[in-house]
Design a protein around this motif. Structure first.
Motif, PDB file in Angstrom:
ATOM      1  N   GLU A  95       0.917  -1.074   0.472  1.00  0.00           N
ATOM      2  CA  GLU A  95       0.194   0.242  -0.125  1.00  0.00           C
ATOM      3  C   GLU A  95       0.865   1.520  -0.277  1.00  0.00           C
ATOM      4  OE1 GLU A  95      -2.835   0.399  -0.017  1.00  0.00           O
ATOM      5  OE2 GLU A  95      -3.875  -1.144  -0.054  1.00  0.00           O
ATOM      6  N   ASN A  96       0.234   2.508  -0.543  1.00  0.00           N
ATOM      7  CA  ASN A  96       1.272   3.227   0.414  1.00  0.00           C
ATOM      8  C   ASN A  96       0.781   3.917   1.154  1.00  0.00           C
ATOM      9  OD1 ASN A  96       1.472   6.843   0.319  1.00  0.00           O
ATOM     10  ND2 ASN A  96       0.987   6.356  -2.069  1.00  0.00           N
ATOM     11  N   ALA A  97       1.966   4.500   1.740  1.00  0.00           N
ATOM     12  CA  ALA A  97       2.207   4.488   3.128  1.00  0.00           C
ATOM     13  C   ALA A  97       1.328   6.401   3.357  1.00  0.00           C
ATOM     14  CB  ALA A  97       3.394   5.002   4.096  1.00  0.00           C
ATOM     15  N   LYS A  98       0.651   7.026   2.671  1.00  0.00           N
ATOM     16  CA  LYS A  98       0.077   7.966   3.185  1.00  0.00           C
ATOM     17  C   LYS A  98      -0.697   7.717   3.908  1.00  0.00           C
ATOM     18  CE  LYS A  98      -2.492   8.194  -1.379  1.00  0.00           C
ATOM     19  NZ  LYS A  98      -3.307   9.119  -2.383  1.00  0.00           N
ATOM     20  N   ASP A  99      -1.694   6.755   4.165  1.00  0.00           N
ATOM     21  CA  ASP A  99      -2.893   6.504   4.458  1.00  0.00           C
ATOM     22  C   ASP A  99      -2.385   5.980   5.927  1.00  0.00           C
ATOM     23  OD1 ASP A  99      -4.685   7.829   2.330  1.00  0.00           O
ATOM     24  OD2 ASP A  99      -4.090   5.183   1.771  1.00  0.00           O
ATOM     25  N   LEU A 100      -1.452   5.827   6.406  1.00  0.00           N
ATOM     26  CA  LEU A 100      -1.394   5.470   7.698  1.00  0.00           C
ATOM     27  C   LEU A 100      -1.948   5.960   9.092  1.00  0.00           C
ATOM     28  CD1 LEU A 100       2.920   6.435   7.783  1.00  0.00           C
ATOM     29  CD2 LEU A 100       1.834   4.191   7.459  1.00  0.00           C
ATOM     30  N   ARG A 101      -2.867   6.855   8.814  1.00  0.00           N
ATOM     31  CA  ARG A 101      -3.843   7.021  10.573  1.00  0.00           C
ATOM     32  C   ARG A 101      -4.995   5.513   9.932  1.00  0.00           C
ATOM     33  NH1 ARG A 101      -3.027  12.952  11.285  1.00  0.00           N
ATOM     34  NH2 ARG A 101      -2.746  13.572   8.849  1.00  0.00           N
ATOM     35  N   GLU A 102      -4.931   5.719   8.734  1.00  0.00           N
ATOM     36  CA  GLU A 102      -6.388   4.696   7.981  1.00  0.00           C
ATOM     37  C   GLU A 102      -6.356   3.561   8.372  1.00  0.00           C
ATOM     38  OE1 GLU A 102      -9.155   6.235   7.978  1.00  0.00           O
ATOM     39  OE2 GLU A 102      -8.584   8.071   8.047  1.00  0.00           O
ATOM     40  N   MET A 103      -4.884   3.270   8.901  1.00  0.00           N
ATOM     41  CA  MET A 103      -4.033   1.481   8.520  1.00  0.00           C
ATOM     42  C   MET A 103      -3.973   1.250  10.058  1.00  0.00           C
ATOM     43  SD  MET A 103      -1.497   0.380   6.333  1.00  0.00           S
ATOM     44  CE  MET A 103      -1.696   0.878   5.271  1.00  0.00           C
ATOM     45  N   PHE A 104      -3.719   2.270  11.202  1.00  0.00           N
ATOM     46  CA  PHE A 104      -2.887   1.864  12.451  1.00  0.00           C
ATOM     47  C   PHE A 104      -3.803   2.741  13.089  1.00  0.00           C
ATOM     48  CE2 PHE A 104       0.330   0.920   9.626  1.00  0.00           C
ATOM     49  CZ  PHE A 104       0.571  -0.036   9.911  1.00  0.00           C
ATOM     50  N   GLY A 105      -4.008   2.341  14.187  1.00  0.00           N
ATOM     51  CA  GLY A 105      -4.575   3.018  15.099  1.00  0.00           C
ATOM     52  C   GLY A 105      -3.770   4.062  16.405  1.00  0.00           C
ATOM     53  N   GLN A 106      -4.462   4.834  16.941  1.00  0.00           N
ATOM     54  CA  GLN A 106      -3.498   6.422  17.591  1.00  0.00           C
ATOM     55  C   GLN A 106      -2.823   5.102  18.670  1.00  0.00           C
ATOM     56  OE1 GLN A 106      -5.779   8.688  20.091  1.00  0.00           O
ATOM     57  NE2 GLN A 106      -4.049  10.198  19.695  1.00  0.00           N
ATOM     58  N   HIS A 107      -1.564   5.187  18.606  1.00  0.00           N
ATOM     59  CA  HIS A 107      -0.552   4.683  19.661  1.00  0.00           C
ATOM     60  C   HIS A 107      -0.569   3.649  19.061  1.00  0.00           C
ATOM     61  CE1 HIS A 107      -1.319   8.545  21.136  1.00  0.00           C
ATOM     62  NE2 HIS A 107      -1.664   8.374  22.248  1.00  0.00           N
ATOM     63  N   GLU A 108      -0.497   2.873  18.547  1.00  0.00           N
ATOM     64  CA  GLU A 108      -0.556   1.206  17.801  1.00  0.00           C
ATOM     65  C   GLU A 108       0.668   0.680  17.768  1.00  0.00           C
ATOM     66  OE1 GLU A 108      -3.553  -1.925  15.664  1.00  0.00           O
ATOM     67  OE2 GLU A 108      -3.635  -0.015  15.324  1.00  0.00           O
ATOM     68  N   ILE A 109       1.610   1.821  17.244  1.00  0.00           N
ATOM     69  CA  ILE A 109       3.029   1.804  16.216  1.00  0.00           C
ATOM     70  C   ILE A 109       3.588   1.812  17.872  1.00  0.00           C
ATOM     71  CG2 ILE A 109       4.889   1.665  14.713  1.00  0.00           C
ATOM     72  CD1 ILE A 109       2.111   0.339  14.289  1.00  0.00           C
ATOM     73  N   GLU A 110       5.041   1.005  18.014  1.00  0.00           N
ATOM     74  CA  GLU A 110       6.523   1.767  19.453  1.00  0.00           C
ATOM     75  C   GLU A 110       7.411   2.132  18.170  1.00  0.00           C
ATOM     76  OE1 GLU A 110       8.866  -1.418  20.938  1.00  0.00           O
ATOM     77  OE2 GLU A 110       7.313  -1.010  22.809  1.00  0.00           O
ATOM     78  N   LYS A 111       7.557   1.780  16.967  1.00  0.00           N
ATOM     79  CA  LYS A 111       8.680   2.624  16.602  1.00  0.00           C
ATOM     80  C   LYS A 111       8.730   2.232  15.048  1.00  0.00           C
ATOM     81  CE  LYS A 111      12.965   1.185  18.763  1.00  0.00           C
ATOM     82  NZ  LYS A 111      13.982   0.985  18.593  1.00  0.00           N
ATOM     83  N   ILE A 112       8.618   3.222  13.926  1.00  0.00           N
ATOM     84  CA  ILE A 112       8.724   3.637  12.581  1.00  0.00           C
ATOM     85  C   ILE A 112      10.699   3.509  12.040  1.00  0.00           C
ATOM     86  CG2 ILE A 112       8.814   5.002  10.336  1.00  0.00           C
ATOM     87  CD1 ILE A 112       5.895   5.672  12.674  1.00  0.00           C
ATOM     88  N   TYR A 113      10.632   2.470  10.995  1.00  0.00           N
ATOM     89  CA  TYR A 113      11.971   2.819  10.027  1.00  0.00           C
ATOM     90  C   TYR A 113      11.360   3.220   9.328  1.00  0.00           C
ATOM     91  CZ  TYR A 113      13.263  -0.978  13.586  1.00  0.00           C
ATOM     92  OH  TYR A 113      13.127  -0.969  14.843  1.00  0.00           O
ATOM     93  N   LEU A 114      12.709   4.746   8.630  1.00  0.00           N
ATOM     94  CA  LEU A 114      13.207   5.149   7.141  1.00  0.00           C
ATOM     95  C   LEU A 114      14.103   4.458   6.918  1.00  0.00           C
ATOM     96  CD1 LEU A 114      11.165   8.644   8.386  1.00  0.00           C
ATOM     97  CD2 LEU A 114       9.647   6.306   7.255  1.00  0.00           C
ATOM     98  N   ASN A 115      14.217   4.134   5.810  1.00  0.00           N
ATOM     99  CA  ASN A 115      15.257   3.345   4.813  1.00  0.00           C
ATOM    100  C   ASN A 115      15.310   3.280   3.877  1.00  0.00           C
ATOM    101  OD1 ASN A 115      16.650   2.119   7.857  1.00  0.00           O
ATOM    102  ND2 ASN A 115      15.093  -0.158   7.742  1.00  0.00           N
ATOM    103  N   PHE A 116      16.798   4.052   3.357  1.00  0.00           N
ATOM    104  CA  PHE A 116      17.056   4.680   2.359  1.00  0.00           C
ATOM    105  C   PHE A 116      15.603   5.382   1.283  1.00  0.00           C
ATOM    106  CE2 PHE A 116      20.294   2.557   4.422  1.00  0.00           C
ATOM    107  CZ  PHE A 116      21.451   3.006   4.302  1.00  0.00           C
ATOM    108  N   SER A 117      15.194   6.321   1.746  1.00  0.00           N
ATOM    109  CA  SER A 117      13.789   6.759   1.064  1.00  0.00           C
ATOM    110  C   SER A 117      14.299   7.804   0.209  1.00  0.00           C
ATOM    111  CB  SER A 117      12.876   7.620   2.728  1.00  0.00           C
ATOM    112  OG  SER A 117      13.021   6.972   3.996  1.00  0.00           O
ATOM    113  N   ASP A 118      12.987   7.593  -0.786  1.00  0.00           N
ATOM    114  CA  ASP A 118      13.763   8.528  -2.012  1.00  0.00           C
ATOM    115  C   ASP A 118      13.899   9.820  -1.515  1.00  0.00           C
ATOM    116  OD1 ASP A 118      13.340  10.622  -3.885  1.00  0.00           O
ATOM    117  OD2 ASP A 118      11.707   8.162  -5.106  1.00  0.00           O
ATOM    118  N   PRO A 119      14.818  10.360  -1.671  1.00  0.00           N
ATOM    119  CA  PRO A 119      15.181  11.549  -0.809  1.00  0.00           C
ATOM    120  C   PRO A 119      14.564  12.833  -1.725  1.00  0.00           C
ATOM    121  CG  PRO A 119      16.757  11.268  -2.533  1.00  0.00           C
ATOM    122  CD  PRO A 119      16.385  10.044  -2.700  1.00  0.00           C
ATOM    123  N   TRP A 120      13.468  12.996  -3.235  1.00  0.00           N
ATOM    124  CA  TRP A 120      13.037  14.225  -3.709  1.00  0.00           C
ATOM    125  C   TRP A 120      13.330  14.768  -3.507  1.00  0.00           C
ATOM    126  CZ3 TRP A 120       9.355  11.899  -6.627  1.00  0.00           C
ATOM    127  CH2 TRP A 120       8.911  11.446  -5.923  1.00  0.00           C
TER     128      TRP A 120
END
Length: 213
Positions: A95-120
């Motif tokens: 999926e596209n990460a632009k919809d994270l709030r529709e995919m996960f509830g509030q405070h549901e995730i403990e840690k986020i990893y951003l690895n070698f993301s497109d620098p745009w």
């Protein structure tokens, strides 16, 4: 270089529905049901071919990992890596990460990893960077109150931009590393890009930023 389209990808993803979550929005606030336990959930945005997430799952068996990858032609490689690793604490989402709030509830995730993301790198594309303020707003919503973002990149421009963006948003920078492999962190799990760039002698940047609420 853009990955070639693989016409068999849909069937492959369906065959591996024990790894791939096909209706992720249905699990909002109930992701622990997917894993059948109450272990903490870590999220990787831009999983790529899956070397990092499968390696982390093996290193931390008491943590659940969710990987999001928008490119179907790439996520199939991640599915295969997870399948080969036989780790049961990884699930992947195409999926596209632009919809994270529709995919996960509030405070549901403990840690986020951003690895070698497109620098745009172009200014007009700033809003697409995964460390732009609109993405940080989403991360703030889904992360636990002391939730952490871990960023790794080879791109100095994106790294510097992200440090400023984090600070302006009110995050605390707990670690800023300008040459990750020089410090020889034994817990570091490399991504495919990380191996490629470090083998060329390029420095890898890492930072850890935490929300203070």
């Amino acid at each position: 270089m853009r990955a070639r389209n693989k016409p068999w990808a849909d069937d492959f993803l369906k065959e591996n529905d024990h790894i791939v979550i096909h209706q992720p929005f249905e699990y909002k606030e109930n992701w622990n049901e997917v894993f059948h336990n109450d272990h903490p959930i870590h999220l990787e945005i831009g999983t790529g071919k899956g070397q990092f997430i499968s390696g982390m799952a093996k290193q931390y068996p008491d943590t659940n990992f969710v990987g999001i990858e928008i490119a179907k032609s790439i996520i199939i490689s991640a599915v295969q890596k997870v399948k080969d690793s036989e780790q049961d604490n990884v699930r992947l989402v195409n999926e596209n990460a632009k919809d994270l709030r529709e995919m996960f509830g509030q405070h549901e995730i403990e840690k986020i990893y951003l690895n070698f993301s497109d620098p745009w790198p172009k200014t007009k594309h700033e809003k697409r960077r995964l460390t732009f303020k609109t993405f940080l707003e989403q991360y703030c919503h889904i992360l636990k109150q002391d939730g952490e973002i871990v960023l790794k990149t080879d791109n100095k421009g994106l790294f510097e931009y992200s440090l400023v963006s984090f600070s302006q948003f009110g995050l605390v920078l707990e670690e800023v590393v300008l040459d990750l492999h020089a410090m020889e962190d034994p817990t570091n799990v490399k991504t495919e890009y990380e191996e490629k760039f470090s083998n060329k002698g390029m420095p890898i940047y890492r930072c850890r930023a935490r929300f203070v609420k």
